[in-house]
Design a protein around this motif. Sequence first.
Motif, PDB file in Angstrom:
ATOM      1  N   ILE A 180      -6.277  -1.078   1.362  1.00  0.00           N
ATOM      2  CA  ILE A 180      -6.009  -2.437   1.991  1.00  0.00           C
ATOM      3  C   ILE A 180      -6.822  -2.093   3.523  1.00  0.00           C
ATOM      4  CG2 ILE A 180      -4.036  -3.529   3.111  1.00  0.00           C
ATOM      5  CD1 ILE A 180      -2.879  -1.244   0.992  1.00  0.00           C
ATOM      6  N   HIS A 181      -7.420  -3.197   3.774  1.00  0.00           N
ATOM      7  CA  HIS A 181      -8.342  -3.163   4.979  1.00  0.00           C
ATOM      8  C   HIS A 181      -8.467  -4.610   5.719  1.00  0.00           C
ATOM      9  CE1 HIS A 181     -11.646  -5.439   2.960  1.00  0.00           C
ATOM     10  NE2 HIS A 181     -11.043  -4.969   2.135  1.00  0.00           N
ATOM     11  N   HIS A 182      -8.489  -4.256   7.058  1.00  0.00           N
ATOM     12  CA  HIS A 182      -9.010  -5.403   7.847  1.00  0.00           C
ATOM     13  C   HIS A 182     -10.341  -4.947   8.562  1.00  0.00           C
ATOM     14  CE1 HIS A 182      -8.535  -9.117  10.230  1.00  0.00           C
ATOM     15  NE2 HIS A 182      -8.717  -8.376  11.242  1.00  0.00           N
ATOM     16  N   ARG A 225      -8.380  -4.679  -1.260  1.00  0.00           N
ATOM     17  CA  ARG A 225      -7.852  -5.862  -0.754  1.00  0.00           C
ATOM     18  C   ARG A 225      -7.984  -6.134   0.658  1.00  0.00           C
ATOM     19  NH1 ARG A 225      -7.991  -6.876  -5.586  1.00  0.00           N
ATOM     20  NH2 ARG A 225      -6.248  -7.400  -7.173  1.00  0.00           N
ATOM     21  N   ALA A 244      -6.295  -7.134   4.266  1.00  0.00           N
ATOM     22  CA  ALA A 244      -4.945  -6.989   4.422  1.00  0.00           C
ATOM     23  C   ALA A 244      -4.128  -8.311   4.382  1.00  0.00           C
ATOM     24  CB  ALA A 244      -4.884  -6.416   5.795  1.00  0.00           C
ATOM     25  N   ALA A 304      -3.527  -8.832   0.382  1.00  0.00           N
ATOM     26  CA  ALA A 304      -2.834  -7.852  -0.433  1.00  0.00           C
ATOM     27  C   ALA A 304      -1.288  -8.322  -0.509  1.00  0.00           C
ATOM     28  CB  ALA A 304      -2.916  -6.506   0.299  1.00  0.00           C
ATOM     29  N   TYR A 354      -2.380   4.945  -1.554  1.00  0.00           N
ATOM     30  CA  TYR A 354      -2.698   3.892  -0.820  1.00  0.00           C
ATOM     31  C   TYR A 354      -4.165   4.382   0.196  1.00  0.00           C
ATOM     32  CZ  TYR A 354       1.449   2.307  -2.988  1.00  0.00           C
ATOM     33  OH  TYR A 354       2.343   1.961  -3.583  1.00  0.00           O
ATOM     34  N   LEU A 403      -5.428   3.055   4.018  1.00  0.00           N
ATOM     35  CA  LEU A 403      -5.282   1.602   4.873  1.00  0.00           C
ATOM     36  C   LEU A 403      -6.517   1.675   5.860  1.00  0.00           C
ATOM     37  CD1 LEU A 403      -1.543   2.497   5.485  1.00  0.00           C
ATOM     38  CD2 LEU A 403      -2.447   0.853   3.809  1.00  0.00           C
ATOM     39  N   THR A 460      -8.045  -0.448   9.504  1.00  0.00           N
ATOM     40  CA  THR A 460      -7.544  -1.269  10.795  1.00  0.00           C
ATOM     41  C   THR A 460      -8.455  -0.903  11.833  1.00  0.00           C
ATOM     42  OG1 THR A 460      -6.011  -2.316  11.808  1.00  0.00           O
ATOM     43  CG2 THR A 460      -5.603  -0.141  11.707  1.00  0.00           C
ATOM     44  N   LEU A 499      -3.102  -6.006   9.282  1.00  0.00           N
ATOM     45  CA  LEU A 499      -2.442  -5.190   8.821  1.00  0.00           C
ATOM     46  C   LEU A 499      -0.773  -4.842   9.063  1.00  0.00           C
ATOM     47  CD1 LEU A 499      -3.005  -2.484   6.840  1.00  0.00           C
ATOM     48  CD2 LEU A 499      -2.738  -1.160   8.842  1.00  0.00           C
ATOM     49  N   PHE A 541       0.461  -7.586   6.442  1.00  0.00           N
ATOM     50  CA  PHE A 541       0.584  -6.725   5.291  1.00  0.00           C
ATOM     51  C   PHE A 541       1.965  -5.956   5.337  1.00  0.00           C
ATOM     52  CE2 PHE A 541       0.230  -2.787   3.388  1.00  0.00           C
ATOM     53  CZ  PHE A 541       0.100  -2.896   1.898  1.00  0.00           C
ATOM     54  N   TYR A 594      -5.333   6.787   5.894  1.00  0.00           N
ATOM     55  CA  TYR A 594      -5.798   5.845   6.709  1.00  0.00           C
ATOM     56  C   TYR A 594      -6.816   5.925   7.575  1.00  0.00           C
ATOM     57  CZ  TYR A 594      -2.692   7.516  10.618  1.00  0.00           C
ATOM     58  OH  TYR A 594      -2.113   8.169  11.607  1.00  0.00           O
TER      59      TYR A 594
END
Length: 150
Positions: A7-9, A39, A41, A44, A55, A57, A59, A70, A73, A92
């Motif tokens: 999960i990323h921005h 996905r 953020a 997701a 997971y 992460l 950001t 995030l 999310f 992360y």
Amino acid sequence: MPTLLIIHHTPSPACQELFEAVVAGAGAPEIEGVRVVRRAALAATASDVLAADGYLLGTPANLGYMSGALKHFFDQIYYPCLDDTRGRPFGYWVHGGNDVTGAVRAIETVTTGLGWRRAAEPVTVTGAPGRAGTEACWELGAVLAAGLAG
């Protein structure tokens, strides 16, 4: 097959560079039997989280905090995933201009509340990512994926 959800921005070239390194590490050819799903953020969902076994992460640090994307999310998935994802591994990375302390604290707070288990040390990068930052992100992706494979 275990699934690693990333999960990323990634609003900047620096964030994109770190994200690509994480994806490359997670997809290293020597790590077999792990499905890697990426996905943004803001896209997701709780279903994505419930379907994953671990997971990653990513950001930027914005104004001393994780990105709004995030945070959004986490707001969307927190209660739907609270009971069913406890104990799952996560890692992360955070990129900032000069300080990532607040973003790190925020991620640690939320993931502690979710009961997720940190499976690798966080990667924090300030300024231009450089070789050390991208290598650390590659390693982060590889560690999380290998942990699910074995």
